[in-house]
Motif scaffolding. Structure first.
Motif, PDB file in Angstrom:
ATOM      1  N   PRO A  32      44.777  40.542  43.394  1.00 44.48           N
ATOM      2  CA  PRO A  32      43.671  39.907  42.657  1.00 44.48           C
ATOM      3  C   PRO A  32      44.025  39.586  41.209  1.00 44.48           C
ATOM      4  CG  PRO A  32      43.212  42.239  43.060  1.00 44.48           C
ATOM      5  CD  PRO A  32      44.432  41.899  43.857  1.00 44.48           C
ATOM      6  N   LEU A  33      44.889  40.402  40.597  1.00 42.32           N
ATOM      7  CA  LEU A  33      45.309  40.136  39.214  1.00 42.32           C
ATOM      8  C   LEU A  33      46.170  38.876  39.142  1.00 42.32           C
ATOM      9  CD1 LEU A  33      46.284  43.773  38.100  1.00 42.32           C
ATOM     10  CD2 LEU A  33      44.104  42.578  37.756  1.00 42.32           C
ATOM     11  N   ILE A  34      47.040  38.698  40.133  1.00 41.80           N
ATOM     12  CA  ILE A  34      47.897  37.517  40.189  1.00 41.80           C
ATOM     13  C   ILE A  34      47.056  36.261  40.398  1.00 41.80           C
ATOM     14  CG2 ILE A  34      49.656  36.361  41.576  1.00 41.80           C
ATOM     15  CD1 ILE A  34      50.926  39.157  42.015  1.00 41.80           C
ATOM     16  N   ILE A  35      46.071  36.347  41.279  1.00 42.91           N
ATOM     17  CA  ILE A  35      45.177  35.211  41.515  1.00 42.91           C
ATOM     18  C   ILE A  35      44.424  34.865  40.233  1.00 42.91           C
ATOM     19  CG2 ILE A  35      43.100  34.481  42.748  1.00 42.91           C
ATOM     20  CD1 ILE A  35      44.140  36.104  45.159  1.00 42.91           C
ATOM     21  N   GLU A  36      43.951  35.904  39.529  1.00 40.96           N
ATOM     22  CA  GLU A  36      43.214  35.688  38.287  1.00 40.96           C
ATOM     23  C   GLU A  36      44.104  35.054  37.221  1.00 40.96           C
ATOM     24  OE1 GLU A  36      40.732  38.266  34.917  1.00 40.96           O
ATOM     25  OE2 GLU A  36      41.538  39.252  36.703  1.00 40.96           O
ATOM     26  N   LYS A  37      45.341  35.531  37.123  1.00 38.08           N
ATOM     27  CA  LYS A  37      46.266  35.027  36.094  1.00 38.08           C
ATOM     28  C   LYS A  37      46.652  33.579  36.347  1.00 38.08           C
ATOM     29  CE  LYS A  37      47.393  38.559  33.308  1.00 38.08           C
ATOM     30  NZ  LYS A  37      47.423  38.484  31.832  1.00 38.08           N
ATOM     31  N   THR A  38      46.904  33.251  37.592  1.00 39.63           N
ATOM     32  CA  THR A  38      47.431  31.924  37.922  1.00 39.63           C
ATOM     33  C   THR A  38      46.341  30.916  38.260  1.00 39.63           C
ATOM     34  OG1 THR A  38      47.676  32.475  40.272  1.00 39.63           O
ATOM     35  CG2 THR A  38      49.565  32.933  38.818  1.00 39.63           C
ATOM     36  N   PHE A 189      51.597  48.188  34.364  1.00 35.14           N
ATOM     37  CA  PHE A 189      51.385  47.386  35.566  1.00 35.14           C
ATOM     38  C   PHE A 189      50.878  45.996  35.204  1.00 35.14           C
ATOM     39  CE2 PHE A 189      48.919  46.258  39.459  1.00 35.14           C
ATOM     40  CZ  PHE A 189      49.994  46.198  40.322  1.00 35.14           C
ATOM     41  N   GLU A 190      49.993  45.915  34.229  1.00 35.38           N
ATOM     42  CA  GLU A 190      49.505  44.608  33.775  1.00 35.38           C
ATOM     43  C   GLU A 190      50.644  43.783  33.184  1.00 35.38           C
ATOM     44  OE1 GLU A 190      46.342  45.644  31.131  1.00 35.38           O
ATOM     45  OE2 GLU A 190      44.897  45.996  32.756  1.00 35.38           O
ATOM     46  N   ARG A 191      51.571  44.448  32.485  1.00 38.91           N
ATOM     47  CA  ARG A 191      52.739  43.718  31.944  1.00 38.91           C
ATOM     48  C   ARG A 191      53.622  43.225  33.088  1.00 38.91           C
ATOM     49  NH1 ARG A 191      52.520  47.675  27.791  1.00 38.91           N
ATOM     50  NH2 ARG A 191      54.193  48.927  28.696  1.00 38.91           N
ATOM     51  N   LEU A 192      53.754  44.035  34.150  1.00 39.97           N
ATOM     52  CA  LEU A 192      54.514  43.593  35.317  1.00 39.97           C
ATOM     53  C   LEU A 192      53.895  42.329  35.910  1.00 39.97           C
ATOM     54  CD1 LEU A 192      56.664  44.039  37.576  1.00 39.97           C
ATOM     55  CD2 LEU A 192      54.920  45.412  38.767  1.00 39.97           C
ATOM     56  N   VAL A 193      52.581  42.333  36.070  1.00 42.84           N
ATOM     57  CA  VAL A 193      51.895  41.160  36.615  1.00 42.84           C
ATOM     58  C   VAL A 193      52.121  39.946  35.718  1.00 42.84           C
ATOM     59  CG1 VAL A 193      49.625  40.167  37.143  1.00 42.84           C
ATOM     60  CG2 VAL A 193      50.174  42.500  37.877  1.00 42.84           C
ATOM     61  N   ASP A 194      52.090  40.159  34.408  1.00 48.78           N
ATOM     62  CA  ASP A 194      52.380  39.057  33.475  1.00 48.78           C
ATOM     63  C   ASP A 194      53.766  38.481  33.731  1.00 48.78           C
ATOM     64  OD1 ASP A 194      49.931  39.217  32.205  1.00 48.78           O
ATOM     65  OD2 ASP A 194      50.668  40.484  30.559  1.00 48.78           O
ATOM     66  N   CYS A 195      54.748  39.358  33.914  1.00 48.57           N
ATOM     67  CA  CYS A 195      56.128  38.906  34.168  1.00 48.57           C
ATOM     68  C   CYS A 195      56.225  38.152  35.487  1.00 48.57           C
ATOM     69  CB  CYS A 195      57.083  40.092  34.179  1.00 48.57           C
ATOM     70  SG  CYS A 195      57.300  40.896  32.578  1.00 48.57           S
ATOM     71  N   LEU A 196      55.492  38.604  36.478  1.00 46.57           N
ATOM     72  CA  LEU A 196      55.563  37.979  37.811  1.00 46.57           C
ATOM     73  C   LEU A 196      54.871  36.627  37.853  1.00 46.57           C
ATOM     74  CD1 LEU A 196      54.831  41.104  40.057  1.00 46.57           C
ATOM     75  CD2 LEU A 196      57.056  40.053  39.579  1.00 46.57           C
TER      76      LEU A 196
END
Length: 198
Positions: A32-38, A189-196
């Motif tokens: 869900p974080l990846i969906i929100e970011k992108t 973990f949030e920084r990891l999602v940012d990197c991904l």
């Protein structure tokens, strides 16, 4: 009405690492974080969900042990076909513009460099590949494997010294980001999602 929108490059995000590190849990937490970011949709593919029941059935037919999922016999006769199969499913979707999150160890494919190369994977050349390598010290990974009490772990626990030599280090690559999952840290973990997602 204009229809000149060009499709964005498809994304392939991989959660990889050795058994017991928490790949599946983190992939689902990240989704869900990846969906929100992108602002884009993603399709999650877990290797054990895709092939677990099938491979267990084959192993029962051939070795009389459906849980014989890490033995030399399994590695020789089924392991690579599982991995090529899940990449085939990812490829078909990426070619249709569907973003994919893959959840599987992929240790051999990462070590060889194959997972960093769209050409080697046979996926669209403009695919954005990002890999999260989930780290966990060996004794804690073993403890978590014991605690989850999954039948498919029987062989590795009974032959831990033979299994542990396959716990290799991933190569350095700009597309690979490591995450230590010993003590979960939300900010990291949030920084990891940012990197991904960058």
């Amino acid at each position: 009405m204009g229809c000149n929108l060009s499709p964005s490059a498809p994304r392939l995000i991989v959660f990889a690492g050795h058994s017991g590190t928490g790949k599946s849990t983190l992939a689902k937490k990240a989704l869900p974080l990846i969906i929100e970011k992108t602002g884009e949709a993603f399709f999650l593919l877990d290797k054990d969900t895709v092939f677990g029941a099938y491979s267990a059935h084959v192993m029962e037919l051939t070795t009389n042990n459906p849980n014989d999922r890490d033995s030399p016999y399994f590695l020789k006769n089924l392991r690579d076909w599982e991995y090529s199969g899940i990449v085939d499913i990812a490829r078909e979707n990426l070619m249709l513009g569907v973003n994919i999150i893959l959840d599987a160890p992929f240790s051999s494919e990462i070590k060889s460099g194959k997972m960093f190369s769209p050409a080697a994977l046979g996926i669209p050349t403009n695919t954005i590949i990002r890999l999260a390598w989930i780290d966990l010290i060996e004794n804690e990974a073993k403890r978590r494997i014991e605690n989850r009490a999954n039948a498919r772990d029987e062989w590795k626990l009974a032959h831990w010294e033979q299994y542990r030599v396959r716990r290799t280090e991933p190569p350095e690559n700009p597309s690979l980001f490591r995450f230590d999952n010993l003590n979960f840290d939300t900010k990291k973990f949030e920084r990891l999602v940012d990197c991904l997602t960058n």
